[in-house]
Scaffold this motif. Structure first.
Motif, mmCIF file in Angstrom:
data_model
loop_
_atom_site.group_PDB
_atom_site.id
_atom_site.type_symbol
_atom_site.label_atom_id
_atom_site.label_comp_id
_atom_site.label_asym_id
_atom_site.label_seq_id
_atom_site.Cartn_x
_atom_site.Cartn_y
_atom_site.Cartn_z
ATOM 1 N N MET A 138 -21.910 6.780 21.285
ATOM 2 C CA MET A 138 -23.266 7.499 21.575
ATOM 3 C C MET A 138 -23.638 8.322 20.286
ATOM 4 N N LEU A 139 -22.635 8.881 19.610
ATOM 5 C CA LEU A 139 -22.778 9.867 18.435
ATOM 6 C C LEU A 139 -23.229 8.857 17.233
ATOM 7 N N MET A 140 -22.917 7.908 17.055
ATOM 8 C CA MET A 140 -23.123 6.924 15.883
ATOM 9 C C MET A 140 -24.662 6.506 16.241
ATOM 10 N N ASN A 141 -25.189 6.321 17.397
ATOM 11 C CA ASN A 141 -26.424 5.936 17.664
ATOM 12 C C ASN A 141 -27.389 7.102 17.639
ATOM 13 N N PHE A 142 -26.843 8.389 17.887
ATOM 14 C CA PHE A 142 -27.653 9.528 17.372
ATOM 15 C C PHE A 142 -27.917 9.610 16.006
ATOM 16 N N GLN A 143 -26.840 9.426 15.249
ATOM 17 C CA GLN A 143 -26.784 9.567 13.977
ATOM 18 C C GLN A 143 -27.756 8.603 13.210
ATOM 19 N N ALA A 144 -27.865 7.306 14.002
ATOM 20 C CA ALA A 144 -28.695 6.381 13.463
ATOM 21 C C ALA A 144 -30.331 6.657 13.429
ATOM 22 N N MET A 145 -30.428 7.553 14.924
ATOM 23 C CA MET A 145 -31.922 7.957 14.872
ATOM 24 C C MET A 145 -32.260 8.869 14.170
ATOM 25 N N MET A 146 -31.330 9.890 13.699
ATOM 26 C CA MET A 146 -31.506 10.984 12.757
ATOM 27 C C MET A 146 -31.923 10.145 11.445
ATOM 28 N N ILE A 147 -31.136 9.355 10.914
ATOM 29 C CA ILE A 147 -31.321 8.892 9.819
ATOM 30 C C ILE A 147 -32.779 8.120 9.622
ATOM 31 N N LYS A 148 -32.940 7.489 10.678
ATOM 32 C CA LYS A 148 -34.479 6.841 11.003
ATOM 33 C C LYS A 148 -35.669 7.915 10.875
ATOM 34 N N HIS A 149 -35.340 9.022 11.282
ATOM 35 C CA HIS A 149 -36.429 10.033 11.453
ATOM 36 C C HIS A 149 -36.652 10.954 10.021
ATOM 37 N N LEU A 150 -35.371 11.026 9.442
ATOM 38 C CA LEU A 150 -35.355 12.060 8.233
ATOM 39 C C LEU A 150 -35.120 11.448 6.856
ATOM 40 N N TYR A 151 -34.730 10.054 6.936
ATOM 41 C CA TYR A 151 -34.151 9.446 5.608
ATOM 42 C C TYR A 151 -35.381 8.705 5.237
ATOM 43 N N ASN A 152 -35.850 8.584 3.905
ATOM 44 C CA ASN A 152 -36.637 7.560 3.510
ATOM 45 C C ASN A 152 -36.336 7.285 1.893
ATOM 46 N N GLU A 153 -36.033 6.303 1.541
ATOM 47 C CA GLU A 153 -35.661 5.989 0.272
ATOM 48 C C GLU A 153 -36.722 6.276 -0.622
ATOM 49 N N ASP A 154 -38.022 6.160 -0.327
ATOM 50 C CA ASP A 154 -39.125 6.615 -1.157
ATOM 51 C C ASP A 154 -39.451 8.058 -1.571
ATOM 52 N N GLN A 199 -21.843 7.785 -1.229
ATOM 53 C CA GLN A 199 -21.449 7.077 0.128
ATOM 54 C C GLN A 199 -22.355 7.028 1.130
ATOM 55 N N VAL A 200 -23.434 8.049 1.226
ATOM 56 C CA VAL A 200 -24.074 8.166 2.324
ATOM 57 C C VAL A 200 -25.121 6.611 2.063
ATOM 58 N N ASN A 201 -25.304 6.355 3.549
ATOM 59 C CA ASN A 201 -25.958 4.965 3.750
ATOM 60 C C ASN A 201 -26.849 5.013 4.916
ATOM 61 N N GLU A 202 -27.965 4.262 4.750
ATOM 62 C CA GLU A 202 -28.744 4.106 5.770
ATOM 63 C C GLU A 202 -28.137 3.597 6.907
ATOM 64 N N ASP A 203 -27.248 2.496 7.003
ATOM 65 C CA ASP A 203 -26.316 1.921 7.789
ATOM 66 C C ASP A 203 -25.180 2.629 8.280
ATOM 67 N N VAL A 204 -25.309 3.257 9.377
ATOM 68 C CA VAL A 204 -24.252 4.288 9.732
ATOM 69 C C VAL A 204 -23.005 3.588 10.185
ATOM 70 N N LYS A 205 -23.002 2.193 10.304
ATOM 71 C CA LYS A 205 -21.773 1.513 10.661
ATOM 72 C C LYS A 205 -20.966 1.431 9.340
ATOM 73 N N LEU A 206 -21.611 1.409 8.202
ATOM 74 C CA LEU A 206 -20.854 1.502 7.030
ATOM 75 C C LEU A 206 -20.251 2.566 6.508
ATOM 76 N N ALA A 207 -21.028 3.830 6.751
ATOM 77 C CA ALA A 207 -20.812 5.274 6.306
ATOM 78 C C ALA A 207 -20.962 6.278 7.184
ATOM 79 N N TYR A 208 -20.364 5.981 8.559
ATOM 80 C CA TYR A 208 -20.438 7.152 9.511
ATOM 81 C C TYR A 208 -19.988 8.576 9.155
#
Length: 322
Positions: free
Chosen positions: A1-17, A36-45
């Motif tokens: 669940m922590l990984m999915n919650f982190q993915a949701m945070m990245i979705k709301h707070l992170y934007n490459e633009d 090392q920070v990556n939008e894909d949390v599976k690669l850089a949790y």
């Protein structure tokens, strides 16, 4: 669940633009060189977790400085100052409860904040006369302020969930799960995890007895070192067990029959205990497998300095990230 919650945070707070927008997750990642920070949390949790915690801590410090009217980290509070002396411990507790509650309501939950309310008009004073002007877009939100509220709201919940995994507490955990369920349900691709939380809550409050409910909740965690705060999620412990099984099977070479694999997998605990006892009796030097953790203090101070230039918690009509 922590990984999915982190993915949701990245979705709301992170934007490459937003790489040039100071105070955003993307900009601070670039400025600090966190490659090392990556939008894909599976690669850089782990890298994402460390950076999000530092980013959230910086916003917490900025909110505290704004609440107490401090211009920098070394200045003294100008507003909401505590008394010079406390008459008793009750007065101290009352003051802390009052101001911490006010701070959470103002900066985390944003209760009653006008910045979160859409405005369709703006009042201007012309020659002493108040003139109401209708806005063309019908709104005057402060996007930078709202971003700061969102960072604190999601970041503090994420930190609370991490603490819950280390030190499980049923009453606190159920409250956090209720709040987490709402956030996950709001994300279309994560709504299935909200249903799983709902199923757990139904078990805890409706179906199971009090004893069974406690057994089910605390069965979600494993204490790996016998200390107070050394718990880990049971699914993570399962990952470690599978890793040990694969390592054991790898060293069986040509003896990898179904019977031998079953026998070796069922005796992993005993094998590890015998190996550790043998190393201890023969004075085998076991090399430490832990690496020193690089301090993130300098990075957090840099983010705080950037936030002092942006002043995210000062309300300005129509402010937004470029």
């Amino acid at each position: 669940m922590l990984m999915n919650f982190q993915a949701m945070m990245i979705k709301h707070l992170y934007n490459e633009d937003s790489r040039i927008d100071i105070g955003t997750l993307s900009c601070e990642k670039t400025r600090l060189g966190r490659t090392q920070v990556n939008e894909d949390v599976k690669l850089a949790y782990d890298a994402n977790k460390d950076f999000i915690l530092s980013f959230t801590d910086a916003y917490i410090v900025e909110a505290l400085m704004h609440y107490f009217g401090m211009s920098d980290l070394n200045s003294t509070p100008c507003i909401n100052c505590p008394p010079a002396e406390w008459p008793n411990n009750t007065a101290r507790t009352t003051w802390i409860d009052k101001h911490i509650g006010s701070l959470v309501e103002k900066y985390v939950l944003a209760g009653g904040m006008e910045a979160l309310q859409p405005k369709s008009s703006q009042n201007l004073i012309v020659d002493g006369i108040v003139v109401s002007i209708e806005l063309s877009n019908g709104t005057m939100l402060d996007v930078v302020l709202n971003y700061g509220h969102k960072v604190l709201e999601l970041g503090l919940l994420y930190k609370a969930l991490l603490d819950l995994c280390k030190l499980p507490d049923r009453d606190r955990g159920l409250r956090l799960l209720k709040l987490t369920m709402m956030y996950l349900k709001a994300s279309n691709n994560l709504s299935k995890y909200a249903y799983e939380i709902m199923r757990l809550l139904v078990h805890q409050f409706c179906i199971l007895s009090e004893k069974e409910a406690h057994e089910e909740f605390y069965g979600l965690f494993v204490n790996t070192h016998g200390k107070l705060d050394s718990h880990i999620p049971v699914d993570l412990q399962m990952v470690y067990i599978v890793k040990s099984v694969k390592k054991s099977i790898k060293h069986m070479y040509s003896n990898q029959t179904e019977k031998n694999i079953s026998r070796r997998s069922g005796s992993l605990s005993g094998i590890n205990e015998i190996s550790q006892n043998f190393d201890k009796c023969t004075n085998v030097l076991v090399r430490a497998d832990k690496h020193s953790v690089v301090s993130s203090l300098d990075d957090e101070l840099t983010i705080i300095k950037d936030l002092q230039t942006v002043k995210p918690f000062d309300h300005n009509d129509g402010r937004h990230h470029p």
